[in-house]
Write a protein that holds these residues in place. Structure first.
Motif, PDB file in Angstrom:
ATOM      1  N   ILE A 122       0.833  -1.200   0.000  1.00 22.65           N
ATOM      2  CA  ILE A 122       0.000   0.000   0.000  1.00 22.65           C
ATOM      3  C   ILE A 122       0.875   1.261   0.000  1.00 22.65           C
ATOM      4  CG2 ILE A 122      -1.651   1.348   1.365  1.00 22.65           C
ATOM      5  CD1 ILE A 122      -2.843  -1.289   2.334  1.00 22.65           C
ATOM      6  N   SER A 184     -10.955  -7.706  -7.255  1.00 22.03           N
ATOM      7  CA  SER A 184      -9.934  -6.676  -7.120  1.00 22.03           C
ATOM      8  C   SER A 184      -9.051  -6.623  -8.354  1.00 22.03           C
ATOM      9  CB  SER A 184      -9.085  -6.956  -5.877  1.00 22.03           C
ATOM     10  OG  SER A 184      -7.913  -6.169  -5.870  1.00 22.03           O
ATOM     11  N   ILE A 195      -5.557  -1.093  -5.841  1.00 19.67           N
ATOM     12  CA  ILE A 195      -6.184  -1.597  -4.613  1.00 19.67           C
ATOM     13  C   ILE A 195      -5.673  -2.988  -4.245  1.00 19.67           C
ATOM     14  CG2 ILE A 195      -8.275  -0.232  -4.959  1.00 19.67           C
ATOM     15  CD1 ILE A 195      -9.622  -2.729  -6.040  1.00 19.67           C
ATOM     16  N   TYR A 198      -4.641  -3.303  -0.585  1.00 22.71           N
ATOM     17  CA  TYR A 198      -5.795  -3.306   0.319  1.00 22.71           C
ATOM     18  C   TYR A 198      -6.493  -4.673   0.318  1.00 22.71           C
ATOM     19  CZ  TYR A 198      -5.192   1.755   0.307  1.00 22.71           C
ATOM     20  OH  TYR A 198      -4.682   3.014   0.437  1.00 22.71           O
ATOM     21  N   CYS A 199      -6.605  -5.255  -0.864  1.00 18.79           N
ATOM     22  CA  CYS A 199      -7.201  -6.589  -0.953  1.00 18.79           C
ATOM     23  C   CYS A 199      -6.302  -7.614  -0.266  1.00 18.79           C
ATOM     24  CB  CYS A 199      -7.418  -6.968  -2.419  1.00 18.79           C
ATOM     25  SG  CYS A 199      -8.392  -8.467  -2.643  1.00 18.79           S
TER      26      CYS A 199
END
Length: 217
Positions: A122, A184, A195, A198-199
């Motif tokens: 991230i 995702s 993302i 985040y996934c």
């Protein structure tokens, strides 16, 4: 396929009420779980490395943890079948629980490490490489986990085993987690949103929760 394996592995399948019958079905379920989860793990980790996707790699390690739990369950069942002796006057049944504890702790530690890796993704995002092969691997994984749910559910009904019911439920949870990774991957490719990390955190948190639940049980 499982029906043929039952005929080979467990000839006396008509008597499913005793402990030996439940052990036979549980052992067959564990062996099949180890093989299928290792295949899924290998495919996803290789795919994750080539596509630079933390989420797919984390999902692969989730399958590795499932294979580890199946292995520990199998070993626990094999040791638990021995009767009492001079040093174990009440038998060896609790070895099944002990092996489960070690497997659950290993899953929780793996999930914690994957959360750390996902957070790094991230902070320093890298757009995953999209390919048809990636989608195929994830879709096949969902189908395999669905198949594992159905045969574990069938075994649970035949033997009235709570352990196999829990295994079937876990297969559905894994299929849902892989579905999230697939979604995702597609969203990242279509929108350009990064993302993946985040996934990866989401899947890693799921691994920690699954390990905690297994430890509690």
């Amino acid at each position: 396929m499982m029906a043929q394996l039952i005929k080979l592995y467990f000839r006396n399948k008509t008597n499913t009420s005793d402990a030996a019958a439940k052990r036979a079905y549980a052992s067959l379920s564990s062996i099949a779980g180890i093989i299928l989860n290792l295949l899924l793990c290998t495919a996803k980790i290789v795919t994750g490395l080539f596509s630079h996707s933390v989420a797919i790699s984390a999902d692969g390690f989730n399958n590795l943890s499932d294979a580890g739990i199946s292995l520990m369950t199998l070993l626990g069942f094999q040791i638990a079948r021995y009767g009492r002796g001079s040093t174990h006057p009440f038998g060896h049944g609790r070895f099944e629980w002990i092996m489960g504890i070690f497997a659950s702790l290993a899953v929780m530690l793996m999930g914690g490490q994957l959360i750390h890796t996902s957070f790094q993704s991230i902070v320093n995002p890298q757009k995953p490489l999209f390919s048809v092969a990636t989608v195929i691997v994830l879709v096949l994984s969902i189908l395999v986990k669905g198949y594992m749910y159905f045969y574990n559910r069938q075994f649970a009904i035949i033997t009235n085993s709570e352990t196999l019911k829990a295994t079937a439920t876990d297969c559905i949870s894994d299929a849902a987690a892989t579905g999230a990774v697939l979604l995702s991957t597609v969203i990242s490719h279509v929108t350009g949103w990064q993302i993946d990390g985040y996934c990866g955190v989401l899947v890693s948190a799921f691994i920690v929760i699954a390990g905690t639940k297994s430890l509690w049980e």
